[in-house]
Design a protein around this motif. Structure first.
Motif, PDB file in Angstrom:
ATOM      1  N   ILE A  42       0.819  -1.213   0.000  1.00 12.42           N
ATOM      2  CA  ILE A  42       0.000   0.000   0.000  1.00 12.42           C
ATOM      3  C   ILE A  42       0.854   1.265   0.000  1.00 12.42           C
ATOM      4  O   ILE A  42       0.571   2.219  -0.737  1.00 12.42           O
ATOM      5  N   LEU A  43       1.926   1.309   0.804  1.00 13.37           N
ATOM      6  CA  LEU A  43       2.773   2.497   0.820  1.00 13.37           C
ATOM      7  C   LEU A  43       3.366   2.769  -0.557  1.00 13.37           C
ATOM      8  O   LEU A  43       3.348   3.908  -1.044  1.00 13.37           O
ATOM      9  N   ASP A  44       3.885   1.743  -1.189  1.00 16.40           N
ATOM     10  CA  ASP A  44       4.455   1.910  -2.531  1.00 16.40           C
ATOM     11  C   ASP A  44       3.381   2.292  -3.542  1.00 16.40           C
ATOM     12  O   ASP A  44       3.609   3.125  -4.424  1.00 16.40           O
ATOM     13  N   HIS A  45       2.196   1.694  -3.402  1.00 18.39           N
ATOM     14  CA  HIS A  45       1.092   1.997  -4.308  1.00 18.39           C
ATOM     15  C   HIS A  45       0.738   3.482  -4.233  1.00 18.39           C
ATOM     16  O   HIS A  45       0.590   4.149  -5.272  1.00 18.39           O
ATOM     17  N   CYS A  46       0.609   4.015  -3.020  1.00 15.23           N
ATOM     18  CA  CYS A  46       0.269   5.429  -2.853  1.00 15.23           C
ATOM     19  C   CYS A  46       1.364   6.334  -3.406  1.00 15.23           C
ATOM     20  O   CYS A  46       1.088   7.319  -4.108  1.00 15.23           O
ATOM     21  N   GLU A  47       2.604   6.010  -3.091  1.00 19.20           N
ATOM     22  CA  GLU A  47       3.716   6.836  -3.559  1.00 19.20           C
ATOM     23  C   GLU A  47       3.811   6.824  -5.081  1.00 19.20           C
ATOM     24  O   GLU A  47       3.998   7.865  -5.724  1.00 19.20           O
ATOM     25  N   THR A  48       3.653   5.647  -5.673  1.00 20.64           N
ATOM     26  CA  THR A  48       3.763   5.522  -7.132  1.00 20.64           C
ATOM     27  C   THR A  48       2.675   6.328  -7.832  1.00 20.64           C
ATOM     28  O   THR A  48       2.947   7.037  -8.819  1.00 20.64           O
ATOM     29  N   TRP A  49       1.452   6.233  -7.348  1.00 23.19           N
ATOM     30  CA  TRP A  49       0.357   6.975  -7.976  1.00 23.19           C
ATOM     31  C   TRP A  49       0.567   8.481  -7.843  1.00 23.19           C
ATOM     32  O   TRP A  49       0.358   9.242  -8.812  1.00 23.19           O
ATOM     33  N   MET A  50       0.976   8.948  -6.680  1.00 17.92           N
ATOM     34  CA  MET A  50       1.138  10.392  -6.501  1.00 17.92           C
ATOM     35  C   MET A  50       2.334  10.929  -7.270  1.00 17.92           C
ATOM     36  O   MET A  50       2.345  12.089  -7.681  1.00 17.92           O
ATOM     37  N   GLU A  51       3.327  10.098  -7.488  1.00 20.19           N
ATOM     38  CA  GLU A  51       4.442  10.492  -8.353  1.00 20.19           C
ATOM     39  C   GLU A  51       3.973  10.545  -9.806  1.00 20.19           C
ATOM     40  O   GLU A  51       4.257  11.506 -10.541  1.00 20.19           O
ATOM     41  N   ARG A  52       3.216   9.543 -10.196  1.00 21.48           N
ATOM     42  CA  ARG A  52       2.763   9.425 -11.584  1.00 21.48           C
ATOM     43  C   ARG A  52       1.890  10.593 -12.012  1.00 21.48           C
ATOM     44  O   ARG A  52       2.039  11.108 -13.130  1.00 21.48           O
ATOM     45  N   ILE A  53       0.972  11.020 -11.155  1.00 22.10           N
ATOM     46  CA  ILE A  53       0.012  12.054 -11.570  1.00 22.10           C
ATOM     47  C   ILE A  53       0.407  13.453 -11.087  1.00 22.10           C
ATOM     48  O   ILE A  53      -0.379  14.390 -11.184  1.00 22.10           O
ATOM     49  N   GLY A  54       1.624  13.592 -10.580  1.00 20.71           N
ATOM     50  CA  GLY A  54       2.184  14.913 -10.354  1.00 20.71           C
ATOM     51  C   GLY A  54       1.956  15.539  -9.004  1.00 20.71           C
ATOM     52  O   GLY A  54       2.393  16.670  -8.769  1.00 20.71           O
ATOM     53  N   TRP A  55       1.289  14.831  -8.092  1.00 20.43           N
ATOM     54  CA  TRP A  55       1.006  15.455  -6.797  1.00 20.43           C
ATOM     55  C   TRP A  55       2.291  15.692  -6.004  1.00 20.43           C
ATOM     56  O   TRP A  55       2.424  16.734  -5.355  1.00 20.43           O
ATOM     57  N   ILE A  56       3.223  14.759  -6.058  1.00 18.56           N
ATOM     58  CA  ILE A  56       4.513  14.977  -5.391  1.00 18.56           C
ATOM     59  C   ILE A  56       5.329  16.002  -6.171  1.00 18.56           C
ATOM     60  O   ILE A  56       6.006  16.858  -5.591  1.00 18.56           O
ATOM     61  N   GLY A  57       5.233  15.948  -7.488  1.00 23.57           N
ATOM     62  CA  GLY A  57       5.948  16.907  -8.325  1.00 23.57           C
ATOM     63  C   GLY A  57       5.545  18.350  -8.083  1.00 23.57           C
ATOM     64  O   GLY A  57       6.315  19.275  -8.390  1.00 23.57           O
ATOM     65  N   ASN A  58       4.353  18.576  -7.527  1.00 26.54           N
ATOM     66  CA  ASN A  58       3.947  19.943  -7.185  1.00 26.54           C
ATOM     67  C   ASN A  58       4.959  20.609  -6.259  1.00 26.54           C
ATOM     68  O   ASN A  58       5.225  21.817  -6.368  1.00 26.54           O
ATOM     69  N   PHE A  59       5.517  19.852  -5.329  1.00 25.91           N
ATOM     70  CA  PHE A  59       6.492  20.414  -4.393  1.00 25.91           C
ATOM     71  C   PHE A  59       7.775  20.806  -5.120  1.00 25.91           C
ATOM     72  O   PHE A  59       8.377  21.841  -4.811  1.00 25.91           O
ATOM     73  N   ASP A  60       8.189  19.991  -6.087  1.00 28.24           N
ATOM     74  CA  ASP A  60       9.382  20.337  -6.866  1.00 28.24           C
ATOM     75  C   ASP A  60       9.151  21.624  -7.641  1.00 28.24           C
ATOM     76  O   ASP A  60      10.023  22.506  -7.690  1.00 28.24           O
ATOM     77  N   ARG A  61       7.977  21.744  -8.266  1.00 27.23           N
ATOM     78  CA  ARG A  61       7.684  22.947  -9.047  1.00 27.23           C
ATOM     79  C   ARG A  61       7.527  24.164  -8.143  1.00 27.23           C
ATOM     80  O   ARG A  61       7.902  25.277  -8.524  1.00 27.23           O
ATOM     81  N   ALA A  62       6.985  23.939  -6.934  1.00 24.05           N
ATOM     82  CA  ALA A  62       6.873  25.050  -5.990  1.00 24.05           C
ATOM     83  C   ALA A  62       8.258  25.542  -5.572  1.00 24.05           C
ATOM     84  O   ALA A  62       8.514  26.753  -5.505  1.00 24.05           O
ATOM     85  N   ALA A  63       9.160  24.624  -5.294  1.00 29.43           N
ATOM     86  CA  ALA A  63      10.523  24.994  -4.904  1.00 29.43           C
ATOM     87  C   ALA A  63      11.246  25.722  -6.032  1.00 29.43           C
ATOM     88  O   ALA A  63      12.062  26.618  -5.795  1.00 29.43           O
TER      89      ALA A  63
END
Length: 645
Positions: free
Chosen positions: A47-68
């Motif tokens: 489940i942890l990997d599943h959540c991380e993979t999906w949020m990486e894939r659809i850009g939710w984690i990438g929002n922090f990179d773009r914000a920085a």
């Protein structure tokens, strides 16, 4: 009420400074095997990997990179509050690392924290959807922007990390700066405002507890007291009650409005009451929760009967086929019940935690951990369409579980709950240890006067009602075991083979224990029929079947003729018999006098007084745990089955 000392850097998600029962931390109680260990293993490995993979894939984690990088205003993925899902994942990772250190997971956690921290503004503000040039201004949409809600989830992630032995972690420092910013913005003399979605309240209290910062608790108190003045702007469909902004918390009679908002706010109000010694506020919370449990809670423990606004209905408005019963609301229910259990020691709260965890929460994840329910019906009328594991779902409402949602609060909430679920099983007080939930557990703790208690619990729960508690070393203390409501009057116990009296809601044994002493508690997990009160007229004339703590359901795949699903009645004259994980029941499939409207004809028919009961064809079918339904493909399902005759 006794005052207990709390270690600054240890403990679970909730560590009150005042309580009747002290929650045991992950260093004091561990799930060592069996049913719940399997769930935690699934969470850690899938489940942890599943959540991380999906949020990486659809850009939710990438929002922090773009914000920085200063580019998020040009491209932000997801709705306003997707930051919170990243924070809930971090909380789940932190609890998992505290439970079982893992180098690979530690590396993933640290890398993700670094990306989040890099997006923090110099004054401590941290949100990817507001505040930068080209974005809406900070705090310009308190009704729907969820800024403070997101901050709350970051704080709870920081608490998990601090209490796992890392008080100076990057995430903890990030949380401090953000909390200081909120105090400046919303504290005394600042903005006189609240967030449309509660969550900041329990999070600030717990951050204050974990870091020894009373000012964070005071800020939580301010937020709790401000709600109920109708300051949030309403819409045609969302009134002040939706936000719990209709009346002050002390004047409310019951939880209402949006179910998740209501549960999170109630948990926060309870926390504030405890930390400030406000017994009047705590009494108000207790009374509201008592009425909510009695009149607005499904058999599964789920809450929220309206799809529109994801909210509570009126008292006793609990239609099974329109149950929304959001997974996050069930988790919020557990949060409230746990806080009240610690303050009151009332086993009724532990009963509800058990019911909710095993039915309303565990129904969400698919057995492989790669798809989830958001809403949880108790009656599926139509075969759901197949979902694809690589497709994003808008929101699954009584459909098959989906791998991810555009509003994906539930998967990460499940992840953080499973990672920390061991915190709900046992407590201690000045004279002993109490078991509230049952699993394979190892307990090693010290009482305030230095007495050491070391115990091992082994059980086949929830399918087997035998619970064996073994004493590892000599000690003089009181050992308490909850007798679930469904087994009261039907439980048996022995100590070293000698029978013990079992009365009421708790088995208490006070003695000088010797190494090797063995207490055996046998709970009656025989399947049983359950009926709802007449006031719940949506299920009048129907029967449910439960087995121990598990609510069971009928799936069409378990009928010889799935087409007869809507004509099935249950024969209550034949007792249900246990199967491996559920029960077998005798059903009657009604023949004749059916008004079939497949040809478009009027479906209703006359029923003359004294008309005979329609003839039925007997069949036998197996019922399965509600939490397991829809793991064998699309099916019809119902928890409440019409009674024959």
């Amino acid at each position: 009420m006794t005052l207990t000392s709390t270690a600054l850097l240890t403990g679970g998600p909730v560590v009150p400074s005042r309580n009747l029962l002290r929650p045991l931390g992950p260093d004091e109680v561990r799930i060592s095997g069996g049913f719940w260990a399997d769930k935690q293993q699934l969470n850690a490995t899938v489940i942890l990997d599943h959540c991380e993979t999906w949020m990486e894939r659809i850009g939710w984690i990438g929002n922090f990179d773009r914000a920085a990088a200063g580019a998020v205003a040009e491209h932000h993925d997801g709705i306003e509050f997707v930051d919170s899902e990243v924070y809930k994942l971090l909380e789940a990772m932190a609890w998992e690392l505290g439970r079982r250190p893992d180098a690979a997971l530690e590396e993933r956690y640290s890398a993700l924290v670094a990306r989040v921290a890099a997006a923090q503004e110099p004054d401590g503000y941290l949100h990817t959807a507001f505040g930068r040039p080209g974005q809406r201004p900070r705090y310009s949409d308190l009704e729907w922007g969820h800024e403070l809600y997101c901050f709350g989830h970051l704080f709870q992630a920081a608490v998990a990390r601090a209490r796992s032995g890392h008080p100076d972690d990057v995430l903890v420092r990030t949380a401090r700066r953000l909390a200081d910013h909120i105090e400046r913005e919303f504290g005394e003399g600042g903005r006189d405002a609240i967030c449309g979605h509660p969550e900041i309240e329990p999070a600030l209290v717990e951050l204050g507890r974990a870091l020894g910062e009373q000012r964070y608790i005071e800020l939580a108190r301010i937020f709790v007291e401000r709600r109920g003045r109708r300051t949030l702007a309403t819409t045609l469909f969302q009134g002040s009650d939706y936000f719990l902004d209709d009346v002050p918390v002390r004047d409310a009679r019951v939880l209402r409005g949006h179910a998740v908002r209501a549960a999170y706010f109630t948990a926060g109000a309870a926390d504030v009451a405890v930390e400030t010694g406000d017994d009047g506020l705590l009494a108000a919370v207790k009374n509201q929760w008592r009425r909510t449990v009695a009149h607005r809670t499904y058999l599964t423990g789920g809450i929220g009967s309206h799809h529109q606004n994801e909210e509570f209905g009126a008292d006793d408005e609990l239609p099974p086929d329109r149950a929304y019963a959001e997974t996050c609301a069930a988790i919020g229910s557990v949060m409230v019940s746990w806080r009240l259990l610690l303050q009151t020691a009332d086993p009724a709260h532990a009963d509800l935690i058990e019911r909710t965890l095993l039915n309303a929460v565990l129904v969400s994840p698919r057995e492989d951990g790669r798809a989830f329910y958001y809403a949880n019906t108790l009656h599926q009328r139509e075969l759901a369409s197949e979902t694809h594991d690589d497709e994003l779902s808008e929101r699954a409402e009584a459909n098959l579980r989906a791998p991810w949602f555009e509003v994906s609060c539930c998967p990460t909430n499940v992840a953080r709950t499973l990672a920390s679920v061991g915190a709900y099983f046992a407590t201690a007080d000045d004279d002993g240890v109490q078991f509230h939930q049952y699993a394979d557990l190892d307990v090693d703790t010290a009482l305030p006067d230095g007495r050491h208690v070391s115990l091992a619990v082994r059980t086949g729960y929830p399918f087997d009602g035998r619970v064996v508690v073994s004493v590892a070393e000599a000690s003089d203390f009181t050992l308490s075991l909850r007798i679930p409501a469904w087994s009261r009057g039907r439980a048996r116990a022995t100590l070293n083979g000698e029978p013990l009296p079992v009365d009421g809601d708790t088995l208490r044994l006070r003695r000088a224990f010797a190494p090797g002493d063995e207490l055996v508690l046998d709970l009656d997990t025989s399947p049983r029929f359950t009926v709802a009160p007449d006031a719940v007229d949506a299920v009048r004339g129907t029967v449910a079947v439960e087995r121990g703590p598990l609510v069971l359901c009928l799936e069409s795949v378990d009928l010889p003729d799935a087409a007869a699903f809507d004509r099935v009645r249950i024969d209550t004259g034949a007792a249900p018999t246990p199967t491996a994980d559920g029960a077998s029941v005798r059903l009657v499939v009604e023949e004749g006098q059916q008004s079939e409207s497949g040809d478009g004809s009027w479906p209703y028919r006359r029923l003359d007084a004294g008309a005979p009961v329609p003839f039925g064809r007997p069949v036998t079918a197996d019922l399965v745990p509600y939490a397991h339904w829809a793991n064998r493909g699309p099916s019809l399902m119902r928890v409440w089955i019409p009674a024959a005759g």
